[in-house]
Write an enzyme that holds these catalytic residues in place. Structure first.
Site, PDB file in Angstrom:
ATOM      1  N   GLU A  92       0.805  -1.125  -0.031  1.00 60.54           N
ATOM      2  CA  GLU A  92      -0.055  -0.120   0.000  1.00 60.54           C
ATOM      3  C   GLU A  92       0.988   1.380   0.006  1.00 60.54           C
ATOM      4  OE1 GLU A  92      -4.128  -1.752   1.912  1.00 60.54           O
ATOM      5  OE2 GLU A  92      -2.716  -0.795   3.245  1.00 60.54           O
ATOM      6  N   CYS A 112       6.519  -6.998   7.056  1.00 62.16           N
ATOM      7  CA  CYS A 112       7.508  -6.357   7.782  1.00 62.16           C
ATOM      8  C   CYS A 112       8.048  -7.721   8.689  1.00 62.16           C
ATOM      9  CB  CYS A 112       7.135  -5.416   8.928  1.00 62.16           C
ATOM     10  SG  CYS A 112       8.515  -4.564   9.819  1.00 62.16           S
ATOM     11  N   CYS A 116       6.351  -5.354  16.061  1.00 66.11           N
ATOM     12  CA  CYS A 116       5.846  -4.339  16.859  1.00 66.11           C
ATOM     13  C   CYS A 116       4.313  -4.648  17.021  1.00 66.11           C
ATOM     14  CB  CYS A 116       6.128  -2.841  16.652  1.00 66.11           C
ATOM     15  SG  CYS A 116       7.731  -2.618  15.693  1.00 66.11           S
ATOM     16  N   CYS A 119       1.197  -2.496  15.508  1.00 63.37           N
ATOM     17  CA  CYS A 119       1.135  -2.312  14.100  1.00 63.37           C
ATOM     18  C   CYS A 119       0.522  -3.427  13.466  1.00 63.37           C
ATOM     19  CB  CYS A 119       2.667  -2.024  13.804  1.00 63.37           C
ATOM     20  SG  CYS A 119       2.822  -1.678  11.998  1.00 63.37           S
ATOM     21  N   CYS A 339      -1.376   5.341   9.895  1.00 64.00           N
ATOM     22  CA  CYS A 339      -0.167   5.047  10.445  1.00 64.00           C
ATOM     23  C   CYS A 339      -0.481   3.504  11.227  1.00 64.00           C
ATOM     24  CB  CYS A 339       0.516   5.656  11.789  1.00 64.00           C
ATOM     25  SG  CYS A 339       0.738   7.306  11.136  1.00 64.00           S
TER      26      CYS A 339
HETATM   27  N1  SAH Z   1       9.560  -0.001  10.212  1.00 57.53           N
HETATM   28  C1  SAH Z   1       9.697   1.654  10.170  1.00 57.53           C
HETATM   29  C2  SAH Z   1       8.736   2.263   9.203  1.00 57.53           C
HETATM   30  C3  SAH Z   1       7.115   2.145   9.575  1.00 57.53           C
HETATM   31  S1  SAH Z   1       6.812   3.848   9.868  1.00 57.53           S
HETATM   32  C4  SAH Z   1       9.243   2.212  11.443  1.00 57.53           C
HETATM   33  O1  SAH Z   1       9.140   1.429  12.376  1.00 57.53           O
HETATM   34  O2  SAH Z   1       9.766   3.410  11.719  1.00 57.53           O
HETATM   35  C5  SAH Z   1       5.202   3.630  10.453  1.00 57.53           C
HETATM   36  C6  SAH Z   1       4.830   4.393  11.666  1.00 57.53           C
HETATM   37  O3  SAH Z   1       3.530   4.141  12.269  1.00 57.53           O
HETATM   38  C7  SAH Z   1       5.907   4.012  13.009  1.00 57.53           C
HETATM   39  O4  SAH Z   1       6.390   4.934  13.566  1.00 57.53           O
HETATM   40  C8  SAH Z   1       5.237   3.033  13.682  1.00 57.53           C
HETATM   41  O5  SAH Z   1       5.509   2.943  14.826  1.00 57.53           O
HETATM   42  C9  SAH Z   1       3.682   3.866  13.627  1.00 57.53           C
HETATM   43  N2  SAH Z   1       2.474   2.855  13.893  1.00 57.53           N
HETATM   44  C10 SAH Z   1       2.686   1.483  13.971  1.00 57.53           C
HETATM   45  N3  SAH Z   1       1.453   0.991  14.098  1.00 57.53           N
HETATM   46  C11 SAH Z   1       0.660   2.101  14.616  1.00 57.53           C
HETATM   47  C12 SAH Z   1      -0.761   2.328  14.967  1.00 57.53           C
HETATM   48  N4  SAH Z   1      -1.404   1.248  15.083  1.00 57.53           N
HETATM   49  N5  SAH Z   1      -0.962   3.490  15.222  1.00 57.53           N
HETATM   50  C13 SAH Z   1      -0.389   4.684  15.250  1.00 57.53           C
HETATM   51  N6  SAH Z   1       0.934   4.598  14.923  1.00 57.53           N
HETATM   52  C14 SAH Z   1       1.432   3.511  14.346  1.00 57.53           C
END
Ligand code: SAH
Length: 360
Positions: A92, A112, A116, A119, A339
């Site tokens: 996406e 990925c 985490c 996510c 995000c």
């Molecule tokens: N792997 C890299 C790139 C992904 S960035 C990284 O971790 O930075 C995507 C961003 O959205 C990251 O800061 C991640 O932590 C955040 N994110 C992931 N899941 C989320 C959620 N459910 N709600 C809000 N932010 C989230």
């Protein structure tokens, strides 16, 4: 024989390609203009190349962006594209318009490898790295879908590598894509307008600084190792002290000299006043900007978003200590484009889900 996809080549690599054909270096510049400025993928239409060269290119090479499968448009104007890759997986890409700004959020991997817990991409497992063509191809596709630079079309003014995947685990393919984002003959974005986000792959942060000067965002989410170990398991490998040292080294000599920290606000998990004060101490001697991201829910999520008053209280503690802090506006939530909500269609090959089930 497999054709060379010219979207895989940054300017130096494309120059080398033409030199090897016995052509002059400037052919690379001509072809880049056709591809990125004119949106042309068909060599026959590249009329400033000789007929013979066009025929030769047709035999050896191609300009093959990934395929746009469909688009969803949010009530707030955010657009999400499902992009189909060779082999059947989908990723996406999200476009977020805001005033004069247009930010494209680009994926770097199919799924990925990190897990985490907050996510959605993590739930999908991991399939493979994107090629350079598939990364820069997302800009190419979005640019075309937005009107291709014709009068009245929306522009991509900023790119963030904040989509699916961990960009620093796909270093080899991400770096040439960054170079094309910044190249005047491709997208011509300044280093302030290209941001790579990482969960903190420490050795790769040092390596990146040797070859790039893009802005760095780090997914922090916790002010101490104990909590970060749970939320971002990669922290067990690269704890905060090492991460902070790498980030300081990264911004050494850069302008603007500052790191953006992403901090997802999870109700009752990382959002207390004590956490805010701990964060102030952690970031005391590193030029910083903090992005508070209200948690975005997805199916099977085990967290809730911190209430707005709690987010405000957290932000006020940071700003009272001179930390520039903004609360990220949630965009595209109605189309699962916010995000942490990007999922695509990933065939998990890591079997991580199975490992997790067996471990649990
Ligand atoms: N792997 C890299 C790139 C992904 S960035 C990284 O971790 O930075 C995507 C961003 O959205 C990251 O800061 C991640 O932590 C955040 N994110 C992931 N899941 C989320 C959620 N459910 N709600 C809000 N932010 C989230």
């Amino acid at each position: 024989m497999n054709k060379v996809n010219l979207l895989d080549l940054d300017r130096p690599a494309l120059q080398a390609f033409f030199l090897e054909l016995g052509e002059q270096r400037f052919r690379a510049e001509q072809v880049m203009k056709w591809i990125y400025h004119e949106g042309i993928t068909d060599f026959a239409a590249m009329t400033n190349l000789s007929k013979a060269l066009r025929v030769q290119l047709d035999a050896l090479a191609e300009v093959r962006p990934p395929r746009l499968l469909y688009e969803r448009v949010s009530v707030d104007g955010t657009r999400k594209w499902l992009v189909q890759l060779a082999g059947g997986n989908c990723i996406e890409t999200v476009f977020i318009p805001e005033g004069d700004r247009g930010t494209l959020c680009v994926s770097s991997q199919v799924g990925c490898i990190l897990s985490c817990s907050f996510c959605a991409t993590a739930q999908q497992g991991f399939n493979r790295n994107l090629s350079t063509a598939e990364i820069i191809g997302q800009l190419w596709l979005a640019h075309q879908a937005l009107g291709g630079g014709r009068a009245g079309s929306r522009e991509i003014t900023n790119v963030v590598l904040m989509g699916m995947g961990e960009p620093l685990y796909n270093f080899k393919n991400v770096v040439p894509a960054l170079s094309l984002m910044q190249d005047d003959l491709a997208f011509g974005l300044s280093k302030r307008r290209v941001t790579l986000s990482t969960s903190g792959v420490v050795p790769a942060i040092y390596k990146l600084r040797e070859v790039s000067d893009v802005s760095l965002a780090v997914s922090l989410h916790a002010p101490n190792d104990a909590l970060r170990n749970q939320l971002v398991p990669l922290n067990q490998r690269y704890p905060l002290a090492e991460l902070m040292a790498a980030c300081k080294a990264y911004i050494q000599g850069l302008q603007p000299r500052r790191i953006t920290w992403e901090y997802v606000m999870l109700d009752g998990v990382n959002d207390s006043e004590a956490h805010a004060r701990e964060l102030v101490t952690l970031l005391r001697d590193i030029p910083s900007k903090v992005n508070l991201i209200p948690f975005n829910p997805f199916p099977q999520a085990r967290y809730r978003r911190s209430p707005p008053a709690v987010i405000d209280r957290f932000r006020h503690i940071l700003t009272a200590h001179d930390l520039t802090t903004v609360t990220r506006k949630t965009r595209g939530e109605d189309i699962e484009a916010a995000c942490g909500q990007l999922a695509g269609q990933v065939e998990d090959r890591s079997r991580r889900q199975m490992h997790l089930r067996m471990a649990g």
